[in-house]
Design a protein around this motif. Sequence first.
Motif, mmCIF file in Angstrom:
data_model
loop_
_atom_site.group_PDB
_atom_site.id
_atom_site.type_symbol
_atom_site.label_atom_id
_atom_site.label_comp_id
_atom_site.label_asym_id
_atom_site.label_seq_id
_atom_site.Cartn_x
_atom_site.Cartn_y
_atom_site.Cartn_z
ATOM 1 N N ASP A 421 10.898 -5.937 46.973
ATOM 2 C CA ASP A 421 12.351 -6.176 46.968
ATOM 3 C C ASP A 421 12.797 -6.290 48.428
ATOM 4 O OD1 ASP A 421 15.039 -6.134 46.809
ATOM 5 O OD2 ASP A 421 15.176 -4.410 45.435
ATOM 6 N N ILE A 422 13.267 -7.477 48.822
ATOM 7 C CA ILE A 422 13.607 -7.656 50.244
ATOM 8 C C ILE A 422 15.126 -7.707 50.460
ATOM 9 C CG2 ILE A 422 11.441 -8.720 50.986
ATOM 10 C CD1 ILE A 422 12.731 -11.449 50.607
ATOM 11 N N SER A 423 15.890 -7.134 49.508
ATOM 12 C CA SER A 423 17.350 -7.156 49.666
ATOM 13 C C SER A 423 17.770 -6.484 50.971
ATOM 14 C CB SER A 423 18.050 -6.428 48.528
ATOM 15 O OG SER A 423 17.283 -6.384 47.404
ATOM 16 N N ARG A 424 17.132 -5.309 51.237
ATOM 17 C CA ARG A 424 17.522 -4.557 52.423
ATOM 18 C C ARG A 424 17.178 -5.349 53.683
ATOM 19 N NH1 ARG A 424 15.230 -0.082 55.148
ATOM 20 N NH2 ARG A 424 16.907 1.004 56.254
ATOM 21 N N ARG A 425 15.982 -5.924 53.664
ATOM 22 C CA ARG A 425 15.557 -6.697 54.835
ATOM 23 C C ARG A 425 16.507 -7.862 55.071
ATOM 24 N NH1 ARG A 425 10.352 -10.254 54.719
ATOM 25 N NH2 ARG A 425 11.910 -11.892 54.800
ATOM 26 N N LYS A 426 16.879 -8.496 53.962
ATOM 27 C CA LYS A 426 17.787 -9.647 54.074
ATOM 28 C C LYS A 426 19.116 -9.212 54.683
ATOM 29 C CE LYS A 426 15.504 -13.162 52.606
ATOM 30 N NZ LYS A 426 15.231 -14.219 53.536
ATOM 31 N N ARG A 427 19.571 -8.040 54.198
ATOM 32 C CA ARG A 427 20.846 -7.532 54.718
ATOM 33 C C ARG A 427 20.730 -7.268 56.216
ATOM 34 N NH1 ARG A 427 21.200 -4.603 49.957
ATOM 35 N NH2 ARG A 427 20.407 -2.721 50.932
ATOM 36 N N GLU A 429 18.602 -8.581 58.273
ATOM 37 C CA GLU A 429 18.451 -9.859 58.991
ATOM 38 C C GLU A 429 19.818 -10.466 59.267
ATOM 39 O OE1 GLU A 429 14.089 -11.411 57.484
ATOM 40 O OE2 GLU A 429 15.893 -12.450 56.814
ATOM 41 N N GLN A 430 20.643 -10.401 58.206
ATOM 42 C CA GLN A 430 21.993 -10.964 58.319
ATOM 43 C C GLN A 430 22.764 -10.241 59.430
ATOM 44 O OE1 GLN A 430 23.123 -13.600 56.928
ATOM 45 N NE2 GLN A 430 25.180 -13.399 57.806
ATOM 46 N N ALA A 431 22.654 -8.867 59.361
ATOM 47 C CA ALA A 431 23.368 -8.065 60.362
ATOM 48 C C ALA A 431 22.853 -8.381 61.756
ATOM 49 C CB ALA A 431 23.182 -6.579 60.049
ATOM 50 N N LEU A 432 21.530 -8.553 61.857
ATOM 51 C CA LEU A 432 20.913 -8.845 63.142
ATOM 52 C C LEU A 432 21.372 -10.201 63.671
ATOM 53 C CD1 LEU A 432 18.849 -7.235 64.804
ATOM 54 C CD2 LEU A 432 17.102 -8.808 63.961
ATOM 55 N N ARG A 433 21.406 -11.159 62.734
ATOM 56 C CA ARG A 433 21.848 -12.503 63.124
ATOM 57 C C ARG A 433 23.259 -12.435 63.711
ATOM 58 N NH1 ARG A 433 19.116 -14.913 59.223
ATOM 59 N NH2 ARG A 433 20.727 -14.514 57.677
ATOM 60 N N GLU A 434 24.102 -11.704 62.971
ATOM 61 C CA GLU A 434 25.499 -11.607 63.423
ATOM 62 C C GLU A 434 25.583 -10.910 64.779
ATOM 63 O OE1 GLU A 434 27.205 -11.391 58.911
ATOM 64 O OE2 GLU A 434 27.494 -9.642 60.209
ATOM 65 N N ALA A 435 24.790 -9.816 64.891
ATOM 66 C CA ALA A 435 24.798 -9.079 66.159
ATOM 67 C C ALA A 435 24.330 -9.982 67.291
ATOM 68 C CB ALA A 435 23.897 -7.861 66.044
ATOM 69 N N ASN A 436 23.291 -10.788 67.012
ATOM 70 C CA ASN A 436 22.751 -11.705 68.020
ATOM 71 C C ASN A 436 23.806 -12.690 68.497
ATOM 72 O OD1 ASN A 436 20.242 -10.942 68.624
ATOM 73 N ND2 ASN A 436 19.208 -12.222 67.105
ATOM 74 N N GLU A 437 24.478 -13.236 67.463
ATOM 75 C CA GLU A 437 25.497 -14.237 67.800
ATOM 76 C C GLU A 437 26.565 -13.621 68.701
ATOM 77 O OE1 GLU A 437 26.788 -15.825 64.076
ATOM 78 O OE2 GLU A 437 24.900 -16.893 63.793
ATOM 79 N N SER A 438 27.018 -12.410 68.308
ATOM 80 C CA SER A 438 28.087 -11.782 69.099
ATOM 81 C C SER A 438 27.588 -11.428 70.499
ATOM 82 C CB SER A 438 28.645 -10.576 68.348
ATOM 83 O OG SER A 438 28.223 -9.402 68.924
ATOM 84 N N LEU A 439 26.294 -11.000 70.554
ATOM 85 C CA LEU A 439 25.702 -10.669 71.845
ATOM 86 C C LEU A 439 25.621 -11.897 72.746
ATOM 87 C CD1 LEU A 439 24.664 -7.918 72.733
ATOM 88 C CD2 LEU A 439 22.347 -8.786 72.424
ATOM 89 N N GLU A 440 25.186 -12.986 72.133
ATOM 90 C CA GLU A 440 25.068 -14.233 72.903
ATOM 91 C C GLU A 440 26.410 -14.589 73.543
ATOM 92 O OE1 GLU A 440 23.411 -17.732 70.921
ATOM 93 O OE2 GLU A 440 21.647 -16.463 70.523
ATOM 94 N N GLN A 441 27.452 -14.474 72.688
ATOM 95 C CA GLN A 441 28.792 -14.811 73.198
ATOM 96 C C GLN A 441 29.168 -13.905 74.366
ATOM 97 O OE1 GLN A 441 31.197 -14.459 69.740
ATOM 98 N NE2 GLN A 441 30.514 -16.423 68.883
ATOM 99 N N LYS A 442 28.811 -12.603 74.176
ATOM 100 C CA LYS A 442 29.150 -11.646 75.229
ATOM 101 C C LYS A 442 28.398 -11.976 76.509
ATOM 102 C CE LYS A 442 30.385 -7.644 72.534
ATOM 103 N NZ LYS A 442 29.842 -6.441 71.915
ATOM 104 N N VAL A 443 27.096 -12.325 76.341
ATOM 105 C CA VAL A 443 26.273 -12.631 77.513
ATOM 106 C C VAL A 443 26.836 -13.835 78.259
ATOM 107 C CG1 VAL A 443 24.001 -13.495 78.227
ATOM 108 C CG2 VAL A 443 24.159 -11.556 76.684
ATOM 109 N N VAL A 444 27.244 -14.861 77.479
ATOM 110 C CA VAL A 444 27.791 -16.072 78.103
ATOM 111 C C VAL A 444 29.035 -15.705 78.923
ATOM 112 C CG1 VAL A 444 28.935 -18.280 77.621
ATOM 113 C CG2 VAL A 444 26.827 -17.670 76.415
#
Length: 695
Positions: A421-427, A429-444
């Motif tokens: 069951d990869i529901s947790r992993r998917k969740r 991943e989603q959170a990580l993706r979002e965090a990455n995006e926000s981090l990228e924006q911050k870094v820029v």
Amino acid sequence: MARETSGRSSYSIGGLAFLYILLVAGLAWFAGSWSRDWALARLQVQGSDRLLTSISQMRLALDQYSYLPFLLTQNTDVHRLLQPESTHQATVNRVLEQINLVAGSSALFVLDAEGKPLAFSNWREEQAFPLESQRDQGYFRQAIAGEQGFELQFYAPQGYARLYMSAPVYTDRLAGVAVMRLDMSQLREQLAIEYPLVIRAADGQLIFKSDTHWPQTREAPLELNNGTVLERVRGDAGVSLQQSVQLDDLGWSVSVLTDIRPAQYRARVVGGSVLGGGVALGLLLLYLRESRQKRRLQLERMQERARSEQQQRDIINTAQVGLIHVDPCGQVQLINPMAMQIFGVSVEHIRNQSILRLLGEGFTALPLKQALGALGTDRFRPLTGLEAVGQRGDGSAFPMMVSIRQMTHHPELGYLVTVIDISRRKRLEQALREANESLEQKVVARTRALEEAQAELVQAGKLAALGRMSASVVHELNQPMTAMRTYLAIAERLLAQPEALNKNLKQQEQMLDRMALITGQLKIFAYRKPERIEPVSLQQVTTQVLQMFRGRFEELALQLHYTPPPVDLLVAGDNARYEQVLINLIKNACDAMSSLPGPHHLWLELVNTGERSIIFDVRDNGPGIDADIREQLFEPFFTTKEVGQGLGLGLAIVSSILRDLGGDIRILDTSEGACFRIKVPLYAAADQGNSEVKA
Ligand code: ADP
């Protein structure tokens, strides 16, 4: 470990087997020897019996003959024959012949008192006998002496013996002797024996032997276990037991032989039987041991298998992934608790149901559907880590990772389906993706801010440097300019005094020179590289510069440590620049040392001469350089000196000159003072063909 134990046990088995074989062999030998001795003892008893029988038979036979001479002494015809002028010879000859025939003796004869033969039983065959006188024969002399005669005579070449028995014949006087002769070989008929027998006289001469092959060689005596010592002889038929008796009255020795082969045979049979029995027993024990071990091993293997099965069950039950065993038709056979939890179903609910139903027909991805459709056929291909959407018992969907593989060792058992069951992993991943995006924006955003800040800093730095330079240049130039103004004002008044005016103008000229020096130094930055690369004698330039500082050295009471190199080294560049480098370094050292009380030392050392460059150190025992300012030392306008004392251009100029010539400068760590290490290219290594320096 196990192998070591089994190795050790096989060693001990080997050792035991060896001991057992030794034991059995020893027993077999002992039994064989005991049974041989027992048989030999019996043979000895049998031999003694035979000996006694033979002796009694012999005595009986001899007794049968011993009366014959006496019988003749009583015969009237014999008496008549012994009368003077007797004519009875023929008659007595016939009587003797008949008696001899009946008695079985070899011959009977009658002798007169002189030993002359008168009558003879064998008168038909032995014609010559009666002619010879027997007066010298022992048996005659014994009888004529009135006794019973008894004498053995041996005939060596032929090897036979004859026994003579005699008795005196009395008429009215001792008239003659009656004699019986017996060939000892005739005893054979009297002795009913089937075994070897020999009779010898006291002097060892052969009297009688039953067997022509009487053994000749003696063997070493044999001692039995009970202490009896047996005599042995070897003949054609092998070794025999010899038993002898000495007859005291006759002085004869009687010996019998007993074949000991039966005893040897018996010993072999008994020994062989014990050995065979022992080996058979050993094999039986081995077989029993092996079969017991086999049973134990089987039991252990069964226990091991049960344990391993239990372990496997535990692993399956506690596994944190869903495991489903599916038969070749795609029907669920076994489902572990994790799979039940993932799908929200029970075993009873799903057993023997299609796996498709469990995975959720509506949600199943195409590759998964294809793999499930190919179950039990050759088209099936294993599926690994496929991400798909599954359906729980309550109808809700969830992301899962599915793998399907055929049972490796037992393909007929079907397939193993693994579900995670990869529901947790998917969740996550989603959170990580979002965090990455926000981090990228911050870094820029941050990078942009930093770039701006840096630009501002550079600008500020430039301005500060410019400010420092301006202050220094203004100060340096202001001083001579102010002085010049003063001199100019004085000059106006001194127009009438040419000498004083001349001095004044000289001083103004000095001020101008000083300003020219300052601007000249700044010019070095404007025209960085030398126009021509020339060979410069390091030794020469050093000497020139040291010459310039002579006054300063004396002022400081400075001790110089400089040994000119043995060969003149030509470095590449131009004289003025090398002078500039050395002047700046030596000046700095003197400035630094002047702040401290003496003694002051300055070292100029050639550290290393390579093929392409040389390394040269300028070292002093001044206050040294703080670590935190080392970085800035070569920056233009960096100085620790007071305003007016230094422009902060010296080291920047040195570094710039050396870089342009292809060398460099760095500060070394030293325990005292400061040490600057410079590297300069050798002229030979520089471009000599066209020494024009390209801009
Ligand atoms: P300036 O001599 O005009 O200050 P330089 O660039 O020649 O400029 O020197 C920069 C600084 O390096 C000096 O102010 C001094 O603090 C330091 N420095 C240079 N040489 C030495 C030395 N031998 N010992 C100690 N400090 C030194």
